[in-house]
Scaffold this motif. Structure first.
Motif, PDB file in Angstrom:
ATOM      1  N   PRO A  97       0.869  -1.161   0.141  1.00 25.22           N
ATOM      2  CA  PRO A  97      -0.001  -0.009   0.011  1.00 25.22           C
ATOM      3  C   PRO A  97       0.826   1.278   0.018  1.00 25.22           C
ATOM      4  O   PRO A  97       0.360   2.210  -0.643  1.00 25.22           O
ATOM      5  CB  PRO A  97      -0.867  -0.063   1.145  1.00 25.22           C
ATOM      6  CG  PRO A  97      -0.126  -1.071   2.292  1.00 25.22           C
ATOM      7  CD  PRO A  97       0.594  -2.093   1.349  1.00 25.22           C
ATOM      8  N   LEU A  98       1.916   1.417   0.794  1.00 25.34           N
ATOM      9  CA  LEU A  98       2.805   2.452   0.637  1.00 25.34           C
ATOM     10  C   LEU A  98       3.449   2.716  -0.528  1.00 25.34           C
ATOM     11  O   LEU A  98       3.381   3.861  -1.094  1.00 25.34           O
ATOM     12  CB  LEU A  98       4.088   2.210   1.656  1.00 25.34           C
ATOM     13  CG  LEU A  98       5.161   3.399   1.636  1.00 25.34           C
ATOM     14  CD1 LEU A  98       4.504   4.609   2.194  1.00 25.34           C
ATOM     15  CD2 LEU A  98       6.348   2.923   2.575  1.00 25.34           C
ATOM     16  N   GLY A 139      -4.589   5.073   3.178  1.00 25.13           N
ATOM     17  CA  GLY A 139      -4.423   4.472   2.294  1.00 25.13           C
ATOM     18  C   GLY A 139      -3.247   3.154   2.575  1.00 25.13           C
ATOM     19  O   GLY A 139      -3.141   2.092   2.187  1.00 25.13           O
ATOM     20  N   ASN A 140      -2.378   3.534   3.717  1.00 24.48           N
ATOM     21  CA  ASN A 140      -1.251   2.797   3.957  1.00 24.48           C
ATOM     22  C   ASN A 140      -1.730   1.808   5.145  1.00 24.48           C
ATOM     23  O   ASN A 140      -1.616   0.885   5.162  1.00 24.48           O
ATOM     24  CB  ASN A 140       0.015   3.803   4.606  1.00 24.48           C
ATOM     25  CG  ASN A 140       0.652   4.074   3.690  1.00 24.48           C
ATOM     26  OD1 ASN A 140       1.038   3.520   2.557  1.00 24.48           O
ATOM     27  ND2 ASN A 140       1.052   5.485   3.758  1.00 24.48           N
ATOM     28  N   GLU A 141      -2.336   2.294   6.288  1.00 27.41           N
ATOM     29  CA  GLU A 141      -2.403   1.802   7.417  1.00 27.41           C
ATOM     30  C   GLU A 141      -3.411   0.513   7.383  1.00 27.41           C
ATOM     31  O   GLU A 141      -3.524  -0.596   7.696  1.00 27.41           O
ATOM     32  CB  GLU A 141      -3.036   2.599   8.601  1.00 27.41           C
ATOM     33  CG  GLU A 141      -1.875   3.612   8.959  1.00 27.41           C
ATOM     34  CD  GLU A 141      -0.684   2.847   9.775  1.00 27.41           C
ATOM     35  OE1 GLU A 141      -0.951   1.674  10.333  1.00 27.41           O
ATOM     36  OE2 GLU A 141       0.482   3.510   9.814  1.00 27.41           O
ATOM     37  N   THR A 142      -4.497   0.788   6.730  1.00 29.07           N
ATOM     38  CA  THR A 142      -5.717  -0.269   6.830  1.00 29.07           C
ATOM     39  C   THR A 142      -5.198  -1.544   5.873  1.00 29.07           C
ATOM     40  O   THR A 142      -5.434  -2.464   6.154  1.00 29.07           O
ATOM     41  CB  THR A 142      -7.171   0.423   5.969  1.00 29.07           C
ATOM     42  OG1 THR A 142      -6.782   1.165   4.812  1.00 29.07           O
ATOM     43  CG2 THR A 142      -7.576   1.399   7.319  1.00 29.07           C
ATOM     44  N   THR A 157       2.566   8.461   9.214  1.00 23.46           N
ATOM     45  CA  THR A 157       1.130   7.730   9.455  1.00 23.46           C
ATOM     46  C   THR A 157       1.051   6.938  10.668  1.00 23.46           C
ATOM     47  O   THR A 157       0.228   6.784  11.423  1.00 23.46           O
ATOM     48  CB  THR A 157       0.925   6.904   8.325  1.00 23.46           C
ATOM     49  OG1 THR A 157       1.909   5.756   8.208  1.00 23.46           O
ATOM     50  CG2 THR A 157       0.950   7.753   6.957  1.00 23.46           C
ATOM     51  N   ASN A 158       2.173   6.188  11.173  1.00 23.45           N
ATOM     52  CA  ASN A 158       2.035   5.553  12.382  1.00 23.45           C
ATOM     53  C   ASN A 158       1.728   6.535  13.618  1.00 23.45           C
ATOM     54  O   ASN A 158       1.085   6.112  14.622  1.00 23.45           O
ATOM     55  CB  ASN A 158       3.555   4.885  12.555  1.00 23.45           C
ATOM     56  CG  ASN A 158       3.493   3.645  11.655  1.00 23.45           C
ATOM     57  OD1 ASN A 158       2.780   2.954  10.861  1.00 23.45           O
ATOM     58  ND2 ASN A 158       5.206   3.236  11.302  1.00 23.45           N
ATOM     59  N   VAL A 159       2.258   7.510  13.568  1.00 18.62           N
ATOM     60  CA  VAL A 159       2.370   8.503  14.877  1.00 18.62           C
ATOM     61  C   VAL A 159       0.942   8.943  14.783  1.00 18.62           C
ATOM     62  O   VAL A 159       0.219   8.964  15.666  1.00 18.62           O
ATOM     63  CB  VAL A 159       3.249   9.499  14.730  1.00 18.62           C
ATOM     64  CG1 VAL A 159       2.820  10.577  15.761  1.00 18.62           C
ATOM     65  CG2 VAL A 159       4.583   8.863  15.147  1.00 18.62           C
ATOM     66  N   ILE A 160       0.169   9.400  13.648  1.00 16.73           N
ATOM     67  CA  ILE A 160      -0.843  10.079  13.601  1.00 16.73           C
ATOM     68  C   ILE A 160      -2.070   8.927  13.954  1.00 16.73           C
ATOM     69  O   ILE A 160      -3.035   9.322  14.592  1.00 16.73           O
ATOM     70  CB  ILE A 160      -0.949  10.573  12.105  1.00 16.73           C
ATOM     71  CG1 ILE A 160      -0.379  11.814  11.691  1.00 16.73           C
ATOM     72  CG2 ILE A 160      -2.587  10.677  11.960  1.00 16.73           C
ATOM     73  CD1 ILE A 160      -0.042  12.109  10.274  1.00 16.73           C
ATOM     74  N   ILE A 161      -1.850   7.726  13.601  1.00 15.21           N
ATOM     75  CA  ILE A 161      -2.886   6.789  13.793  1.00 15.21           C
ATOM     76  C   ILE A 161      -2.992   6.550  15.167  1.00 15.21           C
ATOM     77  O   ILE A 161      -4.072   6.364  15.861  1.00 15.21           O
ATOM     78  CB  ILE A 161      -2.423   5.455  13.143  1.00 15.21           C
ATOM     79  CG1 ILE A 161      -2.779   5.406  11.716  1.00 15.21           C
ATOM     80  CG2 ILE A 161      -3.090   4.234  13.841  1.00 15.21           C
ATOM     81  CD1 ILE A 161      -4.303   5.483  11.503  1.00 15.21           C
TER      82      ILE A 161
END
Length: 409
Positions: free
Chosen positions: A149-150, A250-253, A171-175
């Motif tokens: 996805p990345l 788009g990345n995390e899920t 993105t990891n931190v925002i999640i």
């Protein structure tokens, strides 16, 4: 009103999954609305109502006029004013502003561009499995689930490869920020960390937008900066917010769903055998069952705009309600044997991509394709791939994330 649920505490989300599922089963059976408190030092006691039943999620999702996504859908508490310039893309907006943004963004996703993305998924998935076959045992998350996805999102946006590491770290931190208990590195407060990470993403989008205006290319940023719907286009701030939404969602899920897929097919060898016996026929329902069972995005929040009755209970204007998709996806009233992982399950009316309505996941089609293509590539070429240890889970309530998952084949 039932009290006592621990859902606002990160310690609850660190408990074994089976323990958490038992708690949600009790909450679904409660006769009264479940109110979750989260007292914080020096601040008034705050809280929200936990909506845990499938029928509740559907009803709320279909009624955005009463159950508002503003001021935020991704945080249990309201974002401070200093954050409002950075957060609040269309996922945290109501109509007409939500409809305007979605209309403009949708115009950028032309059939030709979607076809190009789909072709890219197949190519990148094959390259990932090529590298995996050469490398041997490794961490499945960093070497397989994360790169697909990345790479797709970054390719869609024209993000240079040199920025990939910083994008995934942001993105990891925002999640992790949706949780009131979150404490940033070196004790930083949530707002400071969020501003830092979103500022990076907004600046990156600004650079890309400026470059694509001067030199258009065949990517999504070019389409977005030139998108025009009845004389309207995205502002610079809207571009930055949408970029943040796209790279995070788009990345995390997809990464989370792929990681859970390997863990699930390792823990359920009978389902692996069933899948491999007829891969092409069973893969579509298998993907849906992975999404239901894992539920990559655990919850979204809504704010009640006026007094309303929901399944026999009255909620008041200003109340916060949190839609627990993970619980709805195990609702005994909807799913037969909901705690059983069954890749032949049909029908499978899960809410793993959100409930019906204007906020249903814009990227659901792409996510399904990414999961399907990579699983097909993996199980065709490396049918014996399996996890060699239990997954190490992310410390957040917002996604059912896995940070590490060793694998071998």
């Amino acid at each position: 009103m039932a009290y006592g649920a621990d859902l606002a505490r990160l310690d609850f989300w660190a408990r074994p999954p089976d323990d958490r599922h038992q708690v949600f089963a009790k909450l679904r059976a409660a006769d009264e609305p479940v109110f979750v408190e989260y007292p914080r030092p020096g601040q008034p006691v705050d809280g929200f109502y936990a909506l845990t039943r499938h029928a509740e999620i559907l009803e709320v999702s279909r009624n955005p006029q009463v159950f508002s996504s503003e001021p935020t859908s991704t945080s249990l508490d309201d974002p401070p004013s200093v954050l409002r310039d950075y957060v609040g893309s269309m996922i945290s907006l109501d109509d007409p502003r939500h409809a305007r943004l979605r209309r403009i963004v949708s115009r950028a996703f032309t059939p030709r561009m979607i076809k190009k993305f789909e072709d890219d998924v197949s190519l990148i998935a094959a390259q990932i499995v090529d590298r995996l076959a050469e490398r041997g045992p490794c961490d499945f998350v960093t070497e397989v689930a994360m790169p697909l996805p990345l790479t797709i999102i970054c390719a869609m946006m024209g993000i240079p490869e040199s920025a990939y590491g910083d994008v995934i770290e942001a993105t990891n931190v925002i999640i992790a920020m949706g949780d009131p208990d979150y404490v940033g590195p070196d004790g930083q407060d949530r707002a400071s960390v969020l501003i830092e990470k979103f500022s990076f993403l907004h600046a990156l989008m600004g650079e890309l937008a400026q470059a694509r205006r001067a030199h258009p290319s065949d990517d999504l940023v070019t389409a977005l900066v030139h998108a025009d719907v009845e004389g309207e286009s995205l502002t610079e701030r809207e571009l930055g917010k949408f970029f943040g939404l796209l790279v995070v969602a788009g990345n995390e899920t997809t990464r989370t769903a792929l990681s859970h897929a390997l863990a699930l097919f390792t823990d359920h060898p009978d389902q692996r055998t069933l899948l491999l016996d007829d891969l092409e026929t069973r893969l579509p329902t298998a993907v849906e069952e992975v999404v239901r069972y894992a539920t990559p995005v655990t919850w979204m929040r809504r704010t009640v705009t006026g007094d309303v009755e929901l399944l026999g209970h009255t909620y008041r204007a200003g109340d916060r309600v949190v839609l627990y998709y993970n619980s709805a996806n195990r609702d005994e009233a909807v799913f037969d044997r909901p705690d059983v992982f069954d890749i032949t399950r049909t029908p499978n009316p899960h809410v793993g991509f959100g409930g019906p309505g204007p906020h249903f996941c814009l990227g659901a089609h792409l996510a399904r394709r990414e999961i399907t293509v990579l699983l097909r590539e993996l199980f065709t070429r490396l049918p014996g791939i399996h996890a060699t240890a239990a997954p190490v889970r992310q410390r957040t309530s917002f996604v059912n994330g896995i940070s590490r998952l060793p694998c071998a084949f």
